[in-house]
Design a protein around this motif. Structure first.
Motif, PDB file in Angstrom:
ATOM      1  N   GLY A 806       0.779  -1.238   0.000  1.00 45.50           N
ATOM      2  CA  GLY A 806       0.000   0.000   0.000  1.00 45.50           C
ATOM      3  C   GLY A 806       0.809   1.286   0.000  1.00 45.50           C
ATOM      4  O   GLY A 806       0.431   2.271  -0.644  1.00 45.50           O
ATOM      5  N   LYS A 807       1.938   1.283   0.697  1.00 44.01           N
ATOM      6  CA  LYS A 807       2.743   2.509   0.778  1.00 44.01           C
ATOM      7  C   LYS A 807       3.124   3.045  -0.608  1.00 44.01           C
ATOM      8  O   LYS A 807       3.335   4.251  -0.774  1.00 44.01           O
ATOM      9  N   PHE A 808       3.208   2.164  -1.603  1.00 46.67           N
ATOM     10  CA  PHE A 808       3.789   2.584  -2.879  1.00 46.67           C
ATOM     11  C   PHE A 808       2.758   3.079  -3.890  1.00 46.67           C
ATOM     12  O   PHE A 808       3.018   3.143  -5.088  1.00 46.67           O
ATOM     13  N   SER A 809       1.597   3.472  -3.376  1.00 42.91           N
ATOM     14  CA  SER A 809       0.643   4.183  -4.218  1.00 42.91           C
ATOM     15  C   SER A 809       1.137   5.603  -4.432  1.00 42.91           C
ATOM     16  O   SER A 809       1.605   6.259  -3.490  1.00 42.91           O
ATOM     17  N   SER A 810       1.012   6.097  -5.664  1.00 44.63           N
ATOM     18  CA  SER A 810       1.392   7.496  -5.915  1.00 44.63           C
ATOM     19  C   SER A 810       0.463   8.448  -5.155  1.00 44.63           C
ATOM     20  O   SER A 810       0.805   9.618  -4.970  1.00 44.63           O
ATOM     21  N   ASP A 811      -0.695   7.974  -4.694  1.00 44.95           N
ATOM     22  CA  ASP A 811      -1.551   8.834  -3.855  1.00 44.95           C
ATOM     23  C   ASP A 811      -0.810   9.227  -2.576  1.00 44.95           C
ATOM     24  O   ASP A 811      -0.873  10.375  -2.144  1.00 44.95           O
ATOM     25  N   ARG A 812      -0.110   8.261  -1.979  1.00 40.86           N
ATOM     26  CA  ARG A 812       0.669   8.570  -0.773  1.00 40.86           C
ATOM     27  C   ARG A 812       1.780   9.567  -1.096  1.00 40.86           C
ATOM     28  O   ARG A 812       1.974  10.560  -0.373  1.00 40.86           O
ATOM     29  N   SER A 813       2.492   9.359  -2.195  1.00 39.03           N
ATOM     30  CA  SER A 813       3.569  10.296  -2.559  1.00 39.03           C
ATOM     31  C   SER A 813       3.000  11.703  -2.716  1.00 39.03           C
ATOM     32  O   SER A 813       3.553  12.668  -2.174  1.00 39.03           O
ATOM     33  N   GLU A 816       2.142  13.520   0.417  1.00 39.76           N
ATOM     34  CA  GLU A 816       3.337  14.055   1.090  1.00 39.76           C
ATOM     35  C   GLU A 816       3.842  15.332   0.415  1.00 39.76           C
ATOM     36  O   GLU A 816       4.203  16.299   1.097  1.00 39.76           O
ATOM     37  N   TYR A 817       3.870  15.339  -0.907  1.00 43.35           N
ATOM     38  CA  TYR A 817       4.278  16.567  -1.615  1.00 43.35           C
ATOM     39  C   TYR A 817       3.343  17.728  -1.236  1.00 43.35           C
ATOM     40  O   TYR A 817       3.789  18.847  -1.009  1.00 43.35           O
ATOM     41  N   CYS A 818       2.031  17.439  -1.207  1.00 44.78           N
ATOM     42  CA  CYS A 818       1.058  18.495  -0.906  1.00 44.78           C
ATOM     43  C   CYS A 818       1.277  19.077   0.486  1.00 44.78           C
ATOM     44  O   CYS A 818       1.244  20.289   0.675  1.00 44.78           O
ATOM     45  N   GLN A 819       1.516  18.191   1.450  1.00 43.20           N
ATOM     46  CA  GLN A 819       1.676  18.660   2.831  1.00 43.20           C
ATOM     47  C   GLN A 819       2.997  19.348   3.074  1.00 43.20           C
ATOM     48  O   GLN A 819       3.051  20.404   3.698  1.00 43.20           O
ATOM     49  N   ASP A 820       4.071  18.744   2.581  1.00 43.11           N
ATOM     50  CA  ASP A 820       5.402  19.232   2.976  1.00 43.11           C
ATOM     51  C   ASP A 820       5.977  20.268   2.034  1.00 43.11           C
ATOM     52  O   ASP A 820       6.853  21.032   2.424  1.00 43.11           O
ATOM     53  N   TRP A 822       4.106  21.664  -1.280  1.00 39.87           N
ATOM     54  CA  TRP A 822       3.260  22.530  -2.108  1.00 39.87           C
ATOM     55  C   TRP A 822       2.239  23.341  -1.315  1.00 39.87           C
ATOM     56  O   TRP A 822       1.693  24.318  -1.822  1.00 39.87           O
ATOM     57  N   GLN A 823       1.924  22.877  -0.109  1.00 43.31           N
ATOM     58  CA  GLN A 823       0.833  23.518   0.645  1.00 43.31           C
ATOM     59  C   GLN A 823      -0.419  23.642  -0.225  1.00 43.31           C
ATOM     60  O   GLN A 823      -1.044  24.698  -0.306  1.00 43.31           O
ATOM     61  N   ALA A 824      -0.770  22.553  -0.857  1.00 38.98           N
ATOM     62  CA  ALA A 824      -1.958  22.550  -1.731  1.00 38.98           C
ATOM     63  C   ALA A 824      -3.086  21.759  -1.069  1.00 38.98           C
ATOM     64  O   ALA A 824      -2.830  20.766  -0.394  1.00 38.98           O
ATOM     65  N   GLN A 825      -4.312  22.218  -1.280  1.00 41.63           N
ATOM     66  CA  GLN A 825      -5.490  21.603  -0.655  1.00 41.63           C
ATOM     67  C   GLN A 825      -6.404  21.020  -1.735  1.00 41.63           C
ATOM     68  O   GLN A 825      -6.495  21.572  -2.821  1.00 41.63           O
ATOM     69  N   PRO A 826      -7.120  19.955  -1.393  1.00 43.08           N
ATOM     70  CA  PRO A 826      -8.107  19.432  -2.342  1.00 43.08           C
ATOM     71  C   PRO A 826      -9.343  20.334  -2.444  1.00 43.08           C
ATOM     72  O   PRO A 826      -9.640  21.089  -1.517  1.00 43.08           O
ATOM     73  N   LEU A 827     -10.004  20.259  -3.571  1.00 46.40           N
ATOM     74  CA  LEU A 827     -11.274  20.971  -3.757  1.00 46.40           C
ATOM     75  C   LEU A 827     -12.225  20.032  -4.487  1.00 46.40           C
ATOM     76  O   LEU A 827     -11.923  19.563  -5.590  1.00 46.40           O
ATOM     77  N   THR A 828     -13.350  19.725  -3.851  1.00 46.94           N
ATOM     78  CA  THR A 828     -14.298  18.811  -4.496  1.00 46.94           C
ATOM     79  C   THR A 828     -15.070  19.550  -5.582  1.00 46.94           C
ATOM     80  O   THR A 828     -15.546  20.664  -5.360  1.00 46.94           O
TER      81      THR A 828
END
Ligand code: 26Q
Length: 843
Positions: A806-813, A816-820, A822-828
């Motif tokens: 499971g760790k190797f999903s690009s969703d996890r990567s 991490e990029y978003c949090q550390d 890009w400071q980017a947030q999801p928008l539905t």
């Protein structure tokens, strides 16, 4: 109920055919597109016409989501992630869009009702091969995850007219064929001729005083090219978010044609057009050695300049926005140093075109960029000779000198006496001829720097980027690569997908860690049998494909031992070959030897100018020819080289593997991503402690991973002490026999010179230490063979590999990029029904 106005009924039907998802609507929409887009009716339509009709039917369903997405982004003033990459290796779009729209089954039925076969239509699509390998495919997986996680994002790159070459094998050698992926048209892209920018090249700079009395610089180019946007919608999995992949095509600006035409130089005008269009003509097919070609720098600057100008236009088009807040709305990620010129270009745009002062421009620039490094190989670090750079980008060179002057002043304050360190940190390499160092530019111009696997990031900090790490440890982090389970499990392995979902539901497709629940089924006999059955079925499919493409008949019950990736000495395909020849010798010595039957499968392209890599391909094919034809072998081992390895073929290969070969010399593979795709499909890995193998082994458990070879520290120690291949060759009779057999000409129709360059390298100066790892590899393969004999236990290990991957999903990567970084947030994204009402079509 009141009767519907007949005019409105007609409109309703139009809307429904473009967006409706029922089987009947899909069938009707396909027929309609066949007629009105392809200009064909079923009796005369080709398979490709039907594919195009279906592709447009699917694209129609993306457009509404796309428009809603774009409008929502503007309305909500979101921060957008901009992924800058010279390569996007997307793979075919049709089936992926069916999965992400969640309409695969409906479309299959609609296609059947039209008298056609969905799989055959899917096979029609020519994949856009706009990348070399790992780095380009990573960008594609990240685009899928960004959309699936509902993160606003744009992928920016180059619309190469010719992507990575198609590979044919003739007489065992690689032959390169141009990739004409656009020849039948591309239904997935929308040209945006109005989204166009001018890009300057060459010329000189001048200073002047502006109307406020400020000293300013002006760049007078001697060439201008125009970049035109081509957009491909990227839909997320079971969401409405539809991001954009925006690729730039180079053309000559009209003004140039016009000038030449006025002076009667028609030929000159046309020629300028040809020269300009050259910029986006072809992808450079080398993924290691950098060459310093002017056209490559032109490509890099061209797409980066278009992309930054486009971001600035989007930003300033928003009400009340000024460039001061640019970094609050855009996070720009540099996929390796290929787009690193962006640091100097954003500075130029802010200083020269938006009249910013240096400090503020630099602050915005650093806050905007992040840099991902993908390699430790020194020969892969990009540098450009000062003379070429200054000739093509005179203003950028001035800016880089100024960045460097200020940067080195700062370094000197901290550490005034360490001249060596200053020389190493400098953006300019002055050890011999002078060069601009792109990795150094990327480091100083970014607020975040990352490697692509834990081990790789540690090595970066200790080696190539050590001085930068000492200066700014807080900028560094690791972001272990990941791959999208939508393409690499759901799409490529539908049988495994249904089996898994029948046991644990389908949440794992979006939350790959949920695969852990499979662990509780490991002891379920029935489940193991189903698992084994599916593996056998996928192996049969691959066996059919192998026979169709190569004529070689393979046994689907044998162990499928697979190595697919670019051909490189550091990836050590030739170590795999040494193992094959060892087995061959054992059989020759002992014709009744009981060995676990194996099929060795290779695939991968060599850079056209990389002689040794091409010789490795020839060696594989030569060994295949001898081994496969030898009656003594009695089909116990078979060797196959699958030509033209690409994303489409990868989708057939990963599901069918029992054993995944990840055998690079420790410390040389930054991460690897094929290792993850194999493991996700239930293959076990034989591998060194390199790249992401280290983390995969930790996740799946050491007992479910076949480890061999020197560790990094041992590699370093051996090199320091002096590696002597002769010692291994002379003290290991089995190894010596293998080498002597190749040298004897047995695999080259008696030609003892053919493989000499390869043998010379192995015996004299091999930096990849094959002989040092040989015995460990052979022993480990012996364990693999043993383990495979216990099918039931092998299946347990296979299930555990999938359950723990499971760790190797690009969703996890991406999270991490978003949090550390890009400071980017999801928008539905909600679908807006009034989109059509604005156009006056809604009833
Ligand atoms: C550079 C300059 C001029 C021409 C070509 C290039 C060039 C092009 C492509 C240099 C390198 C590449 C590709 C590199 C690559 O694919 N690296 C791989 O990236 C993967 C994703 O992070 C890793 O998993 C692999 O370990 C790494 O080898």
């Amino acid at each position: 109920m009141t009767a519907i106005d007949p005019n409105k009924r007609a409109a309703l039907q139009i809307e429904d055919d473009r967006t409706g998802l029922s089987i009947e609507t899909l069938r009707r929409a396909m027929a309609d597109n066949l007629f009105y887009i392809q200009g064909k009716y079923p009796e005369i339509a080709t398979e490709n016409d039907f594919y195009m009709a279906l592709a447009y039917t699917v694209r129609d369903r993306l457009l509404k989501r796309w428009i809603s997405t774009t409008r929502s982004y503007v309305k909500n003033d979101v921060k957008v992630v901009c992924y800058l990459s010279a390569e996007f290796l997307m793979g075919p779009h049709l089936a992926n869009n069916l999965i992400n729209l969640d309409i695969y089954e409906q479309v299959r039925k609609a296609v059947v009702e039209s008298g056609l076969n969905l799989e055959e239509l899917i096979e029609q699509e020519e994949e856009p091969g706009l990348g070399n390998g790992g780095l380009g495919r990573l960008a594609a997986c990240y685009m899928d995850s960004l959309a699936s996680l509902e993160i606003p994002a744009i992928g920016y790159g180059i619309r190469y007219e010719f992507g990575i070459f198609d590979q044919e094998i003739r007489d065992g050698w690689q032959v390169e064929i141009t990739d004409k992926w656009l020849q039948w048209g591309n239904p997935w892209e929308i040209p945006r001729p109005e989204v166009a920018y001018e890009v300057k090249l060459g010329g000189h700079t001048e200073s002047y005083t502006d109307q406020h009395g400020n000293y300013r610089i002006r760049w007078i180019p001697d060439q201008v090219v125009k970049g035109i946007a081509y957009d491909t919608p990227i839909l997320g999995y079971k969401v409405n978010t539809t991001n954009i992949l925006r690729l730039w095509k180079a053309e000559a600006p009209e003004s140039f044609d016009f000038q030449s035409f006025n002076v009667g130089d028609y030929y000159g005008a046309v020629n300028k057009k040809v020269v300009s269009e050259n910029i986006s003509k072809v992808l450079y097919p080398n993924d290691g050695q950098v060459q310093g070609k002017q056209l490559r720098l032109e490509q890099q600057y061209f797409f980066v300049s278009c992309s930054l100008q486009n971001m600035i236009r989007i930003h300033l088009d928003r009400a009340g926005k000024s460039m001061e807040s640019f970094h609050e709305n855009f996070a720009v990620q540099l996929n390796d140093t290929h787009p690193a010129i962006g640091v100097a270009e954003l500075m130029r745009l802010l200083l020269d075109e938006h009249q910013f002062g240096w400090e503020q421009a630099w602050d915005i620039t650093q806050k905007t960029f992040g840099y991902t490094n993908h390699t430790l190989l020194p020969e892969a670090l990009e540098k450009w000779s000062i003379s070429l750079f200054g000739k093509l980008l005179p203003r950028h060179l001035e800016i880089i000198y100024e960045i460097n002057r200020r940067f080195l002043d700062q370094v000197r304050l901290l550490d005034p006496y360490d001249q060596g360190k200053i020389a190493r940190l400098s953006l300019i390499d002055e050890t011999g001829d002078r060069y601009v160092r792109m990795a150094n530019l990327a480091c100083v111009g970014s607020h975040a720097i990352n490697g692509v696997a834990a081990l790789h990031t540690e090595l970066l900090k200790q080696t190539v980027l050590r001085d930068f790490y000492q200066l700014w440890p807080e900028k560094f982090s690791n972001k272990t690569n990941g791959v999208t389970p939508r393409r690499w499990i759901v799409l490529s392995n539908p049988s495994l997908t249904s089996l898994i979902s029948s046991k644990i539901g389908d949440s794992w497709i979006k939350h790959l860690e949920d695969l852990r629940q499979l662990e509780s089924f490991v002891e379920d006999r029935n489940f193991r049998q189903q698992w084994q059955q599916i593996k056998l079925e996928t192996k049969r499919n691959l066996a059919k494909y192998i026979q169709k493409k190569t004529g070689i008949v393979v046994n689907p019950e044998s162990l499928f031992d697979i190595q697919v990736k670019r051909i490189h000495e550091y990836k050590r395909q030739h170590l795999n070959v040494l193992h094959i020849i060892s087995l061959y010798n054992r059989i020759k010595h002992n014709p009744d030897l009981e060995i676990t039957p194996r099929t060795f499968i290779f695939g991968g392209k060599a850079a056209p100018g990389y002689y040794m890599a091409k010789l490795i391909i020839k060696l594989i094919n030569s060994v295949a020819e001898v081994v496969n034809a030898d009656p003594h072998v009695r089909d116990r081992i078979k060797v196959v080289f699958l030509p033209d390895y690409n994303v489409t073929l990868g989708q057939k290969v990963y599901p069918a593997a029992d054993l995944s070969e990840q055998i690079s010399t420790a410390g040389l593979e930054a991460s690897g991503t094929g290792n993850m795709k194999f493991s996700m499909n239930g293959a076990l890995t034989i591998g060194t402690l390199d790249g992401a193998n280290v983390e995969i082994r930790k996740e799946v458990g050491e007992e479910n991973f076949f480890l061999f070879g020197l560790r990094i520290e041992e590699v370093q120690a051996l090199k320091a002490q002096g590696y002597n291949p002769w010692n291994y060759n002379n003290s290991n009779p089995e190894l010596k026999e293998v080498i002597d057999l190749i040298a004897s000409g047995v695999f080259s129709h008696g030609d003892i010179n053919l493989f000499r360059p390869l043998l010379d390298s192995l015996l004299h100066y091999d930096p990849f230490l094959l002989f040092a790892d040989y015995q460990s590899y052979i022993d480990c393969q012996q364990q693999v063979s043993q383990a495979y004999r216990d099918q039931d236990n092998w299946t347990r290990m296979s299930i555990l590999n999938v359950a723990r991957i499971g760790k190797f999903s690009s969703d996890r990567s991406i999270q991490e990029y978003c949090q550390d970084i890009w400071q980017a947030q999801p928008l539905t994204i909600e679908l807006e029904e009034y989109v059509q009402s604005k156009a006056g079509l809604k009833v």
